[in-house]
Structures are given as C-alpha cells and as structure tokens.
Design a protein around this motif. Sequence first.
Motif, short mmCIF file in Angstrom:
data_model
loop_
_atom_site.label_atom_id
_atom_site.label_comp_id
_atom_site.label_asym_id
_atom_site.label_seq_id
_atom_site.Cartn_x
_atom_site.Cartn_y
_atom_site.Cartn_z
N ALA A 322 0.83 -1.21 0.00
CA ALA A 322 0.00 0.00 0.00
C ALA A 322 0.87 1.26 0.00
O ALA A 322 0.58 2.23 -0.71
CB ALA A 322 -0.92 0.00 1.22
N ALA A 323 1.96 1.25 0.78
CA ALA A 323 2.86 2.40 0.81
C ALA A 323 3.50 2.62 -0.56
O ALA A 323 3.60 3.76 -1.04
CB ALA A 323 3.94 2.20 1.87
N ASN A 324 3.92 1.54 -1.21
CA ASN A 324 4.53 1.68 -2.54
C ASN A 324 3.51 2.11 -3.59
O ASN A 324 3.86 2.82 -4.54
CB ASN A 324 5.18 0.35 -2.96
CG ASN A 324 6.48 0.10 -2.23
OD1 ASN A 324 7.26 1.03 -1.98
ND2 ASN A 324 6.75 -1.15 -1.88
N THR A 325 2.26 1.69 -3.44
CA THR A 325 1.21 2.16 -4.35
C THR A 325 0.99 3.65 -4.20
O THR A 325 0.84 4.38 -5.19
CB THR A 325 -0.10 1.40 -4.08
OG1 THR A 325 0.12 -0.01 -4.21
CG2 THR A 325 -1.19 1.82 -5.05
N LEU A 326 1.01 4.14 -2.97
CA LEU A 326 0.87 5.58 -2.72
C LEU A 326 2.02 6.35 -3.34
O LEU A 326 1.83 7.43 -3.93
CB LEU A 326 0.79 5.85 -1.22
CG LEU A 326 -0.54 5.51 -0.53
CD1 LEU A 326 -0.40 5.64 0.98
CD2 LEU A 326 -1.64 6.42 -1.05
N ILE A 327 3.23 5.82 -3.20
CA ILE A 327 4.39 6.49 -3.78
C ILE A 327 4.25 6.59 -5.29
O ILE A 327 4.57 7.63 -5.89
CB ILE A 327 5.68 5.75 -3.38
CG1 ILE A 327 5.96 5.97 -1.88
CG2 ILE A 327 6.87 6.22 -4.21
CD1 ILE A 327 7.08 5.13 -1.34
N ARG A 328 3.76 5.52 -5.91
CA ARG A 328 3.55 5.55 -7.36
C ARG A 328 2.55 6.63 -7.74
O ARG A 328 2.72 7.34 -8.75
CB ARG A 328 3.06 4.18 -7.84
CG ARG A 328 2.62 4.14 -9.30
CD ARG A 328 3.81 4.33 -10.23
NE ARG A 328 3.40 4.40 -11.62
CZ ARG A 328 3.16 5.52 -12.29
NH1 ARG A 328 3.27 6.68 -11.66
NH2 ARG A 328 2.81 5.49 -13.56
N GLN A 329 1.50 6.79 -6.95
CA GLN A 329 0.47 7.78 -7.25
C GLN A 329 0.97 9.21 -7.06
O GLN A 329 0.55 10.12 -7.78
CB GLN A 329 -0.76 7.54 -6.38
CG GLN A 329 -1.51 6.25 -6.69
CD GLN A 329 -2.69 6.03 -5.77
OE1 GLN A 329 -2.92 6.80 -4.83
NE2 GLN A 329 -3.45 4.97 -6.02
N LEU A 330 1.88 9.40 -6.11
CA LEU A 330 2.30 10.75 -5.73
C LEU A 330 3.59 11.19 -6.39
O LEU A 330 3.90 12.39 -6.39
CB LEU A 330 2.47 10.83 -4.20
CG LEU A 330 1.20 10.60 -3.37
CD1 LEU A 330 1.57 10.35 -1.92
CD2 LEU A 330 0.27 11.80 -3.50
N ALA A 331 4.37 10.26 -6.93
CA ALA A 331 5.69 10.59 -7.48
C ALA A 331 5.57 11.57 -8.65
O ALA A 331 4.69 11.43 -9.49
CB ALA A 331 6.40 9.32 -7.93
N PRO A 332 6.46 12.56 -8.71
CA PRO A 332 6.45 13.48 -9.86
C PRO A 332 6.75 12.73 -11.15
O PRO A 332 7.55 11.79 -11.14
CB PRO A 332 7.58 14.47 -9.53
CG PRO A 332 7.88 14.28 -8.09
CD PRO A 332 7.51 12.88 -7.74
N GLU A 333 6.14 13.13 -12.23
CA GLU A 333 6.36 12.47 -13.51
C GLU A 333 7.83 12.58 -13.91
O GLU A 333 8.42 13.66 -13.86
CB GLU A 333 5.48 13.09 -14.59
CG GLU A 333 5.55 12.35 -15.91
CD GLU A 333 4.58 12.91 -16.94
OE1 GLU A 333 4.63 12.44 -18.09
OE2 GLU A 333 3.78 13.82 -16.58
N GLY A 334 8.41 11.46 -14.30
CA GLY A 334 9.82 11.43 -14.68
C GLY A 334 10.76 11.22 -13.51
O GLY A 334 11.96 11.06 -13.71
N MET A 335 10.22 11.22 -12.27
CA MET A 335 11.05 11.03 -11.08
C MET A 335 10.57 9.84 -10.26
O MET A 335 10.85 9.75 -9.06
CB MET A 335 11.05 12.30 -10.22
CG MET A 335 11.63 13.53 -10.89
SD MET A 335 11.66 14.98 -9.81
CE MET A 335 12.94 14.52 -8.64
N GLU A 336 9.86 8.92 -10.90
CA GLU A 336 9.28 7.80 -10.16
C GLU A 336 10.34 6.96 -9.47
O GLU A 336 10.21 6.62 -8.28
CB GLU A 336 8.45 6.92 -11.11
CG GLU A 336 7.20 7.58 -11.66
CD GLU A 336 7.44 8.35 -12.95
OE1 GLU A 336 6.46 8.81 -13.56
OE2 GLU A 336 8.63 8.49 -13.34
N SER A 337 11.41 6.62 -10.18
CA SER A 337 12.43 5.75 -9.58
C SER A 337 13.22 6.47 -8.51
O SER A 337 13.64 5.86 -7.52
CB SER A 337 13.37 5.23 -10.67
OG SER A 337 12.70 4.30 -11.50
#
Length: 396
Positions: A322-337
Amino acid sequence: MIDWKKNLYILTASIFIVMAAMTMIVPFLPLYLQELGITDPAEVSTWAGLIFGINFFSAFLVSPLWGRLADRHGRRLMVLRSGFGMAVVMILMGFASGPWSLFFFRLLNGTISGFNPASIALVSTNTPKEHVGRALGILQAGAVAGSICGPLFGGIMAEIIGFRMIFNITGAAIAVAALTVLFFVKEDFTPPQHEEKTSTMQDFKTIAGIRPIPAIYAIIFVIQFGLVGINPLVSLFVEDLSGGMNSAFFAGLAVSSMGFANMLASPKLGKWSDTKGPHYVLYGSLMGAFLFSIPQAFVTELWQLIVMRFFTGLCLGGLLPAANTLIRQLAPEGMESRTYGFSNSFLFLGNMLGPMIGGVIAGITGIRSLFIMSALLLFAGIILMRKQVVPVLNSK
C-alpha cells in the motif's frame, strides 16, 4: 496475456529465486565465520552483526543514485545491473579468506543490490494505475515466499555440500533470475529528452515537497524498524518461552508464521488498495499491526506468540504494497524511480537500525519491551496517517 501481467509474473518468479538464494546464507553465516578462523563466540557475534549490517548501510547510501539512473535509462536496466552484479559478488563470497574479505564483499553486495526495489519500480510504472496495488501485493508475496524457503534450503544444503559451495549455488540462481528478466521482461520506457541536471539533495527537496510523501517515508521506516527489524531477536524470546527445548525450530516457526501470513495476505490487500484506496489499507494495516503487537509482550506460552506473529503478518501484507502504491500515485512524472530510491533508503535504514537498537533495548529492559517499542512506533505511524496522509489524499 498483456505485457504488464507477463512482466509481473516473470518478475515475481525471479524475485522468489533471488530472495530464496540471498537468504540461503542466513542460517550458517556465523558458522562460516568460524570456518574462516574466528573461534571466540563474542568475536563471531560482533563480526556477524557487522557483516549483516554493512549490507544495509551501503544499500541505504546508494539507493537514490540507482533511482536517478533508473529514471534516465530505464528500470529494467537496474534490475539487470543488480541481478548480474549480485551473482558475481555472491560467488566471490565463497572465496573469502577471512572476516575482512567477507565484510568487503557484503559491503559491495549492498552497493550493487536492489533487485527487489528496481522490480517494484518497474512493475509500478508499467502497470495500469488501477491495478498497481494488486500487482505490488503479488510481487511482495513472491519475495516473502522466497525469504521463507531460502533459510530452509540453505540449512539443508550446508549439511550436504558445505558452506562455500552454497555461495556458488546462490550466485548461479541469481544469474538465472537475471537472465530470465533479460530475455522475457519488456519495459515501456522513453528516456527523457531534455532533463535538467540536479543534485541528489535537490531531487530530495523536490520530492519531499510533495505532501504526504515525507510522512509515507517515515511510515516505511517505522514498519521496517518496528516489525521486520526485531525478527532476528525473536529467537531469544522463543528460547525463554520454550525453556531451551527445540528453540531453533520454534524460532524458525515464529518467524515463518509471520512471513507465511504476509505471503497469504499481500495479494488480497493489494487488490483492496486498488478498490478501496491504498491509504485506507495502509491505515487499517497499521492499526491491526499495532493491536497485535501489544499482546506479544505479555504472552506466557509459545503458541500464543506464534498466533500473534501470524496475525501481525497478515497486517504486514498490507503495509509495504500500500505504501509503494501511494508512492507511485504521488511521485512526480519522470522522477518515479528517484522517489522509490529515497523510499528504499528509509527501508534499508530501518532494516539496519532495527536489530541494532532493538538489541540494546532488549539488553537493558528485556526482550518483552521490544514488542512495546514496536507498538509505540506503529502508533506513531497511525498518528502520521491520521494527521498527514489521509486528510491530504481525501482532499485530492
């Protein structure tokens, strides 16, 4: 089968192999140190702690760097870099001539590691957003299954073929996983055309400026520190409860019960993240883990501890996906990794500090106090969710 599902199942199988291979060395590392010439029990304990910890420390330092490179060159490349690099280092560990060389190889292994985090980033960025929670839950189930099976396989093989040969088998298994990714996993990745060059600190400031990402990072640290980090110390508590009879078996059972429950619950709770919202699953899982941690400090029978660890594991199955799913939703485009890279640093920091600080606390106040400490940390995570995460996400 559409590509994201194919990638998911192949990466889940590869992570199972990698985790089983990496954890095969866990049961016999102190014994391997004795083979390398360390005979004093206090020295063996000290070296074992250092050699375990240095892997997490170096991984903590370099995770943001690998995240930056993944954003520029692709996540699949980072999975391959880690897989083939760890395969070579694991084989080299079998040729260690003393504790210092083994220490160096573990340091190097932490520096180039990251197969699991890179796989998480690859799956999360190449899976439709409405299926990310379920996909990450399945991925975690594969990792946990491998970590349960690895020590069992390692203990059996150490008796049959000896310690050094296991490192060769471990390296070969990781190489097979990496080759599988090389030939069968595809990534939909377009390199950035005109990316502004920034420092790691600038990247962190940009990412940390997005609420509630800093709170999620803190919660990930709490999860690893308070739940996963105390696992190595549970065996001491089991020894007290069992009266010293078959303590190794029961210690493995107590740890495995938590892992088995985690494996069972991860896919289901991941699916709930997609339908109910990952912040609600994370909040509920934290609450459950908090409630099941408290009774563990007061158990009087071994079976009670094992049951409570099992229920804690069910809750753990909903935390990191769930935490990693939230990070995916909130990460700036192009800065996901890069966003995942900083997350992994907090995760590795919890892995490193949990056993160290937990050992000090247990030495001063007793083993039972570890579960109170865990509960207090999880309660702090609940407060963060209530104050910093849920209101922000509900307002979006």
